[in-house]
Design a protein around this motif. Sequence first.
Motif, PDB file in Angstrom:
ATOM      1  N   PRO A 229      14.466  71.404  27.590  1.00 54.29           N
ATOM      2  CA  PRO A 229      13.545  71.856  28.623  1.00 54.29           C
ATOM      3  C   PRO A 229      14.041  71.435  30.010  1.00 54.29           C
ATOM      4  O   PRO A 229      13.542  71.903  31.017  1.00 54.29           O
ATOM      5  N   THR A 230      14.989  70.525  30.038  1.00 53.56           N
ATOM      6  CA  THR A 230      15.606  70.059  31.272  1.00 53.56           C
ATOM      7  C   THR A 230      16.873  69.304  30.881  1.00 53.56           C
ATOM      8  O   THR A 230      16.931  68.729  29.797  1.00 53.56           O
ATOM      9  N   ALA A 231      17.864  69.330  31.765  1.00 49.46           N
ATOM     10  CA  ALA A 231      19.111  68.636  31.460  1.00 49.46           C
ATOM     11  C   ALA A 231      18.898  67.125  31.385  1.00 49.46           C
ATOM     12  O   ALA A 231      19.705  66.401  30.819  1.00 49.46           O
ATOM     13  N   GLU A 232      17.782  66.665  31.932  1.00 47.15           N
ATOM     14  CA  GLU A 232      17.468  65.236  31.850  1.00 47.15           C
ATOM     15  C   GLU A 232      17.512  64.771  30.400  1.00 47.15           C
ATOM     16  O   GLU A 232      18.022  63.690  30.098  1.00 47.15           O
ATOM     17  N   THR A 233      16.966  65.592  29.522  1.00 41.04           N
ATOM     18  CA  THR A 233      16.902  65.219  28.111  1.00 41.04           C
ATOM     19  C   THR A 233      18.292  64.927  27.554  1.00 41.04           C
ATOM     20  O   THR A 233      18.475  64.006  26.765  1.00 41.04           O
ATOM     21  N   ALA A 234      19.266  65.713  27.994  1.00 42.78           N
ATOM     22  CA  ALA A 234      20.632  65.481  27.534  1.00 42.78           C
ATOM     23  C   ALA A 234      21.245  64.277  28.250  1.00 42.78           C
ATOM     24  O   ALA A 234      21.819  63.386  27.625  1.00 42.78           O
ATOM     25  N   LEU A 235      21.097  64.250  29.564  1.00 39.18           N
ATOM     26  CA  LEU A 235      21.776  63.224  30.363  1.00 39.18           C
ATOM     27  C   LEU A 235      21.282  61.818  30.054  1.00 39.18           C
ATOM     28  O   LEU A 235      22.047  60.862  30.060  1.00 39.18           O
ATOM     29  N   VAL A 236      20.004  61.725  29.774  1.00 39.30           N
ATOM     30  CA  VAL A 236      19.416  60.413  29.581  1.00 39.30           C
ATOM     31  C   VAL A 236      19.757  59.865  28.186  1.00 39.30           C
ATOM     32  O   VAL A 236      19.521  58.705  27.884  1.00 39.30           O
ATOM     33  N   ASN A 237      20.355  60.737  27.369  1.00 43.30           N
ATOM     34  CA  ASN A 237      20.754  60.321  26.026  1.00 43.30           C
ATOM     35  C   ASN A 237      22.251  60.058  25.904  1.00 43.30           C
ATOM     36  O   ASN A 237      22.730  59.676  24.839  1.00 43.30           O
ATOM     37  N   LEU A 238      22.954  60.259  26.990  1.00 38.08           N
ATOM     38  CA  LEU A 238      24.410  60.102  26.982  1.00 38.08           C
ATOM     39  C   LEU A 238      24.824  58.721  26.469  1.00 38.08           C
ATOM     40  O   LEU A 238      25.772  58.596  25.704  1.00 38.08           O
ATOM     41  N   HIS A 239      24.110  57.725  26.891  1.00 39.83           N
ATOM     42  CA  HIS A 239      24.507  56.351  26.545  1.00 39.83           C
ATOM     43  C   HIS A 239      23.541  55.699  25.563  1.00 39.83           C
ATOM     44  O   HIS A 239      23.414  54.487  25.528  1.00 39.83           O
ATOM     45  N   ARG A 240      22.895  56.524  24.770  1.00 40.20           N
ATOM     46  CA  ARG A 240      22.002  56.030  23.740  1.00 40.20           C
ATOM     47  C   ARG A 240      22.764  55.096  22.811  1.00 40.20           C
ATOM     48  O   ARG A 240      23.915  55.372  22.468  1.00 40.20           O
ATOM     49  N   ASN A 241      22.117  53.987  22.447  1.00 40.30           N
ATOM     50  CA  ASN A 241      22.733  53.007  21.546  1.00 40.30           C
ATOM     51  C   ASN A 241      24.066  52.483  22.064  1.00 40.30           C
ATOM     52  O   ASN A 241      24.986  52.252  21.287  1.00 40.30           O
ATOM     53  N   GLU A 242      24.138  52.322  23.354  1.00 36.96           N
ATOM     54  CA  GLU A 242      25.355  51.745  23.924  1.00 36.96           C
ATOM     55  C   GLU A 242      24.986  50.531  24.760  1.00 36.96           C
ATOM     56  O   GLU A 242      23.873  50.422  25.261  1.00 36.96           O
ATOM     57  N   ILE A 243      25.967  49.642  24.882  1.00 38.22           N
ATOM     58  CA  ILE A 243      25.797  48.521  25.798  1.00 38.22           C
ATOM     59  C   ILE A 243      26.845  48.685  26.891  1.00 38.22           C
ATOM     60  O   ILE A 243      28.038  48.580  26.631  1.00 38.22           O
ATOM     61  N   LEU A 244      26.376  48.985  28.078  1.00 32.70           N
ATOM     62  CA  LEU A 244      27.289  49.238  29.191  1.00 32.70           C
ATOM     63  C   LEU A 244      27.610  47.917  29.880  1.00 32.70           C
ATOM     64  O   LEU A 244      26.936  46.917  29.670  1.00 32.70           O
ATOM     65  N   LYS A 245      28.646  47.965  30.712  1.00 32.30           N
ATOM     66  CA  LYS A 245      28.980  46.772  31.491  1.00 32.30           C
ATOM     67  C   LYS A 245      28.289  46.864  32.832  1.00 32.30           C
ATOM     68  O   LYS A 245      28.227  47.940  33.414  1.00 32.30           O
ATOM     69  N   GLU A 246      27.851  45.726  33.329  1.00 35.19           N
ATOM     70  CA  GLU A 246      27.142  45.745  34.605  1.00 35.19           C
ATOM     71  C   GLU A 246      28.008  46.347  35.709  1.00 35.19           C
ATOM     72  O   GLU A 246      27.518  47.083  36.560  1.00 35.19           O
ATOM     73  N   GLU A 247      29.330  46.061  35.658  1.00 35.60           N
ATOM     74  CA  GLU A 247      30.182  46.574  36.740  1.00 35.60           C
ATOM     75  C   GLU A 247      30.345  48.096  36.688  1.00 35.60           C
ATOM     76  O   GLU A 247      30.795  48.693  37.647  1.00 35.60           O
ATOM     77  N   ASP A 248      29.984  48.695  35.571  1.00 31.53           N
ATOM     78  CA  ASP A 248      30.058  50.155  35.483  1.00 31.53           C
ATOM     79  C   ASP A 248      28.785  50.829  36.005  1.00 31.53           C
ATOM     80  O   ASP A 248      28.688  52.059  36.035  1.00 31.53           O
ATOM     81  N   LEU A 249      27.793  50.020  36.342  1.00 26.14           N
ATOM     82  CA  LEU A 249      26.530  50.580  36.827  1.00 26.14           C
ATOM     83  C   LEU A 249      26.505  50.547  38.352  1.00 26.14           C
ATOM     84  O   LEU A 249      27.106  49.664  38.935  1.00 26.14           O
TER      85      LEU A 249
END
Length: 425
Positions: A229-249
Motif C-alpha cells: 500500500p506504500t513503499a514504506e512497508t518494503a523499506l521499513v523491512n529492509l533491515h528486519r532481524n538485523e543488528i546494524l552498526k551505530e556508525e552506519d546510521l
Amino acid sequence: MIDIKLIIENPEKVQRLLAKKGFDVSFSSLLKLNEERKTILMKVESSKAEQNKLSASVPLLKKEGKDVSGIFKKVKQLSDDNKSDVLKLEKIEKDIYDILVVLPNLPDEDLLPGGKENNKVIHTYGKKPVFAFKAKDHVELCESLGLVDYQRAAKISGSGTWIYTNLGARLEWAILNFFISEHLKDGYEFIIPPHILNYESGLVAGQFPKFEEDVFWLEGISPRKFILPTAETALVNLHRNEILKEEDLPKKYFAYTPCYRKEAGSYRTEERGMIRGYQFNKVEMVQYTTEEGSNAAFEELVQKAAKLVEKLGLHFQISKLAAGDCSHSMARTYDIEVYVPSMDIFKEVSSASNARDYQARRGMIRYKDKSGKTKFCHTLNASGLATSRVFPAILEQCQQEDGSVKIPEALVPFMGGIKVLKPIK
RNA sequence: GGAGAAUUACCCAAGUGGUUGAAGGGGUCGGUCUUGAAAACCGAUAGGGGAUGUAAGUCCCGCUAGAGUUCGAAUCUCUAAUUCUCCGCCA
C-alpha cells in the motif's frame, strides 16, 4: 509494538497516552498474565535445569560402566511433569502477544489529544492563487489538455483508476524524476523494491494485524502475499532481524513504487479524478536512526518533503497532527498539504512520521551503540511525494486564462524543455 | 512448474546422537619487529532473547524457522522459507 516493560513499570502513563489516540485500554489482565508468566517460567526453567544436569552426567557414568537407566527414568518423569506447565506458558505468552500486537504506538507527549479537529497548521507557504477567470478543476484540465483518460481506464480496469496519456504520462514521470533527483542530491539511497510482500512485512510496518482488510491480497500464492500500500512497508523491512552498526546510521533510503489501496471505495463526490484511487504513484523516504538521532531525522524529512512542494512553487501548508490522527504505528506525524483550488482545501501530499522504536521492536531492527549495547533503531518515513495530489495541484494552481498550464520551472528539464501544456481542444 | 543439493558465529568452514557455548582458517582489534608500512610472529576477540540478583554470578532458550523422536540433537524425522544446480517455460 509497545515495550511491555514500559507497561509494567508505568501502566498509567501508557494508558494516558493511548487515550490521546482514542484508545481506552486497561492493563490489569495483561499485568496479571505477566505475573503468571514469570511464576510458571521459573518453574519450567528450574525443571529444565535439573533435567539438563542429570542428562549431562550420563556420558561419564556410562564410561565408568555404571547403570544409568535410573537417570533416564527420572529425567523422563521430570519432563512429563513439566509438560503441562510448558503448554500453559506457551498459552500465556501467546495471550500477551495478542494483547500487545494490536496496540497502536504511543503518541509523543506534546501532541494534542483527539482527531483531525485538533490538527494544527504550523507553517504556510505561498498564497492562495487568485484567478481573474473561471478556474477549471483538474479533471477538466486533464481532459482539455489530453493528459488523462478516465473512460478507457474504466474499460480496461474499472472505477478508481486512470490512465496517464501522452503529455500526462510525461508530466507524471517528470514529477517522479524530479523527486528522485532531489533525493539523490541529498544522499539518499535509491531502492526499487518488490511490490509483492509477505505477511511479516505488513506486520512489522504495523499495518497488520489491524488493517489486513485494507490491502490487496493475491490469490493463488502460498504463503499469502499482498501488494504494497506504500513503499514504506518494503523499506521499513529492509533491515528486519538485523543488528546494524551505530556508525552506519542514519540509513537513508527512498523508493518509487505505485501504491495499491482499497480505500478508493470511500469515494466522495468531491474527490473526483485522481485525488483518491486504487493505485497511485509515490516516492517514499525512510530513515533508520539511533534513538538520539530520530528527532533530527524527523525534522529533516519534514523539511525535505516541504522543499519539494516549495520548489514546484505550489501553495501548501504543514500540519502537526493530533494524536488520534497519527497513523496506528506512529508516535508523531506532520502532513504536508497542498492547496487544491477547485476543492478549496488542502490535500495531503506527504505524511512525515516518526515510529520511534515501534516498528523496530516488531521487526527486531537493532543497532549496536558505541558501548556495545544493542538497542532498537528508530524508523521514520515520509512521502516525497505522492504524485496523485501534486499533479492536480500543479494543473489547478498553474492554470492560465487561455486554458493552458505553465509547467513549474523545476520540472521543465524533466519535461524535455516543455514549458507550457496547451489545450488540445 | 519438475528434479537434486545446501543453510553452523562478521565471512569461509569442520562437525551424523552425549563434557560442542561449537575444531580450523580469514577478518577485526592490540602488541613485537620496522624510520614507516608490508610480511612474519605473539595475544585478544564468538552472537542474540529471557528469568533471577544491588552486583559478581547462576539458570533457561539459541547451529535458517517451526514441529517431532530421544534420558540427551547442530547431528535423526517431518513441514516451511531461502539460496544454488539441472530441466521446462518465458518478458
